[in-house]
Write an enzyme that holds these catalytic residues in place. Structure first.
Site, PDB file in Angstrom:
ATOM      1  N   ARG A 121      36.439 -18.973  -8.904  1.00 53.95           N
ATOM      2  CA  ARG A 121      35.107 -19.621  -8.849  1.00 53.95           C
ATOM      3  C   ARG A 121      34.986 -20.613  -7.696  1.00 53.95           C
ATOM      4  NH1 ARG A 121      35.690 -19.567 -14.515  1.00 53.95           N
ATOM      5  NH2 ARG A 121      34.492 -17.839 -15.351  1.00 53.95           N
ATOM      6  N   LYS A 143      27.144 -20.210   5.297  1.00 51.85           N
ATOM      7  CA  LYS A 143      26.673 -18.890   4.872  1.00 51.85           C
ATOM      8  C   LYS A 143      27.851 -17.933   4.935  1.00 51.85           C
ATOM      9  CE  LYS A 143      21.797 -18.332   5.953  1.00 51.85           C
ATOM     10  NZ  LYS A 143      20.857 -17.602   6.810  1.00 51.85           N
ATOM     11  N   GLU A 185      23.445 -16.022  20.759  1.00 55.24           N
ATOM     12  CA  GLU A 185      23.172 -17.101  19.793  1.00 55.24           C
ATOM     13  C   GLU A 185      22.942 -18.422  20.533  1.00 55.24           C
ATOM     14  OE1 GLU A 185      22.527 -16.684  16.703  1.00 55.24           O
ATOM     15  OE2 GLU A 185      23.697 -15.030  15.877  1.00 55.24           O
ATOM     16  N   LYS A 227      22.812 -26.867  15.169  1.00 48.26           N
ATOM     17  CA  LYS A 227      22.992 -26.157  13.901  1.00 48.26           C
ATOM     18  C   LYS A 227      23.231 -27.149  12.768  1.00 48.26           C
ATOM     19  CE  LYS A 227      24.304 -22.419  11.306  1.00 48.26           C
ATOM     20  NZ  LYS A 227      24.782 -21.057  11.268  1.00 48.26           N
ATOM     21  N   GLU A 237      18.430 -22.618   3.096  1.00 46.89           N
ATOM     22  CA  GLU A 237      17.374 -21.843   3.733  1.00 46.89           C
ATOM     23  C   GLU A 237      16.098 -21.724   2.891  1.00 46.89           C
ATOM     24  OE1 GLU A 237      18.731 -18.534   6.239  1.00 46.89           O
ATOM     25  OE2 GLU A 237      16.839 -17.551   5.747  1.00 46.89           O
ATOM     26  N   ARG A 241      15.818 -23.806   8.060  1.00 46.59           N
ATOM     27  CA  ARG A 241      16.995 -23.017   8.455  1.00 46.59           C
ATOM     28  C   ARG A 241      16.615 -21.586   8.852  1.00 46.59           C
ATOM     29  NH1 ARG A 241      23.113 -23.023   5.942  1.00 46.59           N
ATOM     30  NH2 ARG A 241      23.921 -21.405   7.321  1.00 46.59           N
ATOM     31  N   ASN A 245      16.956 -17.455  12.217  1.00 40.02           N
ATOM     32  CA  ASN A 245      16.820 -15.998  12.157  1.00 40.02           C
ATOM     33  C   ASN A 245      15.966 -15.442  13.292  1.00 40.02           C
ATOM     34  OD1 ASN A 245      18.343 -15.892   9.808  1.00 40.02           O
ATOM     35  ND2 ASN A 245      16.550 -16.230   8.505  1.00 40.02           N
ATOM     36  N   HIS A 248      16.460 -11.947  14.489  1.00 42.57           N
ATOM     37  CA  HIS A 248      17.384 -11.287  13.568  1.00 42.57           C
ATOM     38  C   HIS A 248      16.709 -10.206  12.715  1.00 42.57           C
ATOM     39  CE1 HIS A 248      20.128 -14.308  14.923  1.00 42.57           C
ATOM     40  NE2 HIS A 248      21.061 -13.970  14.059  1.00 42.57           N
ATOM     41  N   HIS A 252      19.089  -7.325  12.883  1.00 43.01           N
ATOM     42  CA  HIS A 252      19.830  -6.843  11.712  1.00 43.01           C
ATOM     43  C   HIS A 252      19.461  -5.398  11.394  1.00 43.01           C
ATOM     44  CE1 HIS A 252      21.043 -10.930   9.698  1.00 43.01           C
ATOM     45  NE2 HIS A 252      21.815 -10.597  10.723  1.00 43.01           N
ATOM     46  N   HIS A 265      26.821  -7.859  17.245  1.00 40.87           N
ATOM     47  CA  HIS A 265      25.726  -8.641  16.662  1.00 40.87           C
ATOM     48  C   HIS A 265      24.865  -9.295  17.757  1.00 40.87           C
ATOM     49  CE1 HIS A 265      23.464 -11.111  13.928  1.00 40.87           C
ATOM     50  NE2 HIS A 265      23.891 -12.229  14.517  1.00 40.87           N
TER      51      HIS A 265
HETATM   52  N1  GLY Z   1      23.389 -17.665  11.122  1.00 38.03           N
HETATM   53  C1  GLY Z   1      22.224 -18.167  10.522  1.00 38.03           C
HETATM   54  C2  GLY Z   1      22.461 -19.295   9.581  1.00 38.03           C
HETATM   55  O1  GLY Z   1      23.563 -19.802   9.489  1.00 38.03           O
HETATM   56  O2  GLY Z   1      21.567 -19.689   8.884  1.00 38.03           O
END
Ligand code: GLY
Length: 369
Positions: A121, A143, A185, A227, A237, A241, A245, A248, A252, A265
């Site tokens: 956990r 994330k 990025e 960041k 998010e 946040r 994206n 993305h 993605h 990526h």
């Molecule tokens: N890579 C996007 C984030 O960390 O929210």
């Protein structure tokens, strides 16, 4: 060495950026009062280069490390590999206070972080990102997760690392293609939040491509600061946040329809960001000349900016984009820029607009696929 704080209450941590940090891994873990037993999760590319140094550093600080090596590449981000890691952690008798070291790029960080988030956990983990992309983005912010066949990062969690060590020396041996992928990025931060950074990248891209040490240290620390600000304001998010994206949605989707193999990526989100910039020029007031500057900076960084898809593949792209957590009322949602350095999330974009922009990216008449 530079330090950037990620202020998240009792889950706060420091990102360190500098040379030779891998050899100080044990000291950093000691300061964090982590348990004795630990497992380094790495991959078949990074392990042979850096795992011995990590083991040495941990042992010298009194830890008892062992290593799990997964196959290099996006396919390691799967529930199957997660299961294999759990079995090995159980065999190595990891306990609640034991910890995991994620030693590698974004794939290893996401996988190892997810294993740490769920084993017993949740146990602590430390990020030692060895690619530019992981240093400026994926290792920061907690994330973690893996892919399903249906789409990228569809299973995951938020689990903050105890610290992030960005060792600039790791970048010297990075293959050129992977290094450039990380720049996608870096450019993104300029577009969404920092016009000065964007201008600096326009001016200094040659130096950045030569991996000039002081230039890189500044840029990586700046990206980590941006960041950290975003994550501190919105850890899970619910809002701001989502800016991260940018590019993305298409990116993605592209990775999903090409089986996570064809594009790195950063390459996929380079195309995605050019698409998002063109959509921004049509829908959110980004001046056309700024959309051109965004396009040109990706070209300067040696990243792909065009996309030719057969009609069936384009349909598959739309399907993949709809599965990518970014749909509202059936319409796709995008992050769009108003200017360079300022963007907004949650912008609904009709399919017809996306089709027009995809036609442009294919080098054709916007009105015709
Ligand atoms: N890579 C996007 C984030 O960390 O929210």
């Amino acid at each position: 060495m530079r330090s950037v704080q990620v202020p998240l209450g009792d889950r706060s941590y420091t990102i360190h950026v500098g040379n030779g940090l891998l050899s100080k891994l044990g000291d950093h873990c000691r300061r964090l009062k982590l348990g004795e037993r630990c497992v380094i999760i790495t991959d078949s590319n990074v392990g042979p280069r850096f795992a011995d140094a990590a083991v040495r550093a941990l042992k010298m600080a009194g830890f008892v490390p062992s290593i799990i090596t997964v196959a290099a590449g996006e396919t390691a981000k799967s529930l199957k590999v997660v299961g294999e890691c759990y079995d090995q952690l159980a065999m190595k008798r990891l306990e609640r206070k034991s910890f995991i070291v994620a030693l590698g790029g974004g794939v290893v960080g996401d996988l190892a972080g997810f294993v740490a988030a769920t084993y017993l956990r949740g146990i602590p983990f430390v990020q030692v990102p060895t690619t530019l992309l992981a240093q400026v983005d994926s290792s920061v912010g907690g994330k973690v997760g893996v892919n399903l066949k249906a789409g990228k990062n569809l299973v995951g969690s938020f689990h903050q690392p105890k610290t992030v060590l960005c060792d600039l020396e790791a970048l010297t041996a990075l293959p050129e293609r992977e290094y450039r992928s990380g720049l996608a990025e870096v450019i993104k931060y300029g577009v969404i939040k920092d016009a000065d950074l964007f201008r600096r990248l326009e001016r200094e891209m040659d130096r950045v491509l030569k991996r000039d040490g002081p230039t890189l240290a500044n840029i990586i620390a700046r990206c980590c600061t941006l960041k950290a600000e975003i994550v501190a304001a919105d850890e899970t998010e619910g809002g701001v946040r989502a800016l991260l994206n940018f590019g993305h949605t298409v990116g993605h989707g592209l990775e999903a329809i090409s089986g996570y193999g064809e594009y790195l990526h950063g390459e996929a989100i380079s195309i995605g960001q050019v698409a998002a910039a063109r959509l921004s020029a049509r829908l959110s007031g980004l001046p056309e000349k700024d959309a051109d500057r965004i396009h040109d900076l990706f070209v300067k960084a040696g990243l792909p900016v065009t996309l030719k898809l057969a009609p069936k593949k384009r349909e598959a792209l739309f399907e993949a984009m709809r599965l990518d957590k970014k749909v509202s009322g059936g319409e796709l949602k995008f992050v769009l820029a108003q200017s360079i350095g300022e963007a907004a999330w949650g912008q609904r974009v009709p399919d017809a607009e996306i089709n027009l922009v995809l036609n442009t990216l294919a080098g054709g008449d916007p009105a015709r696929p």
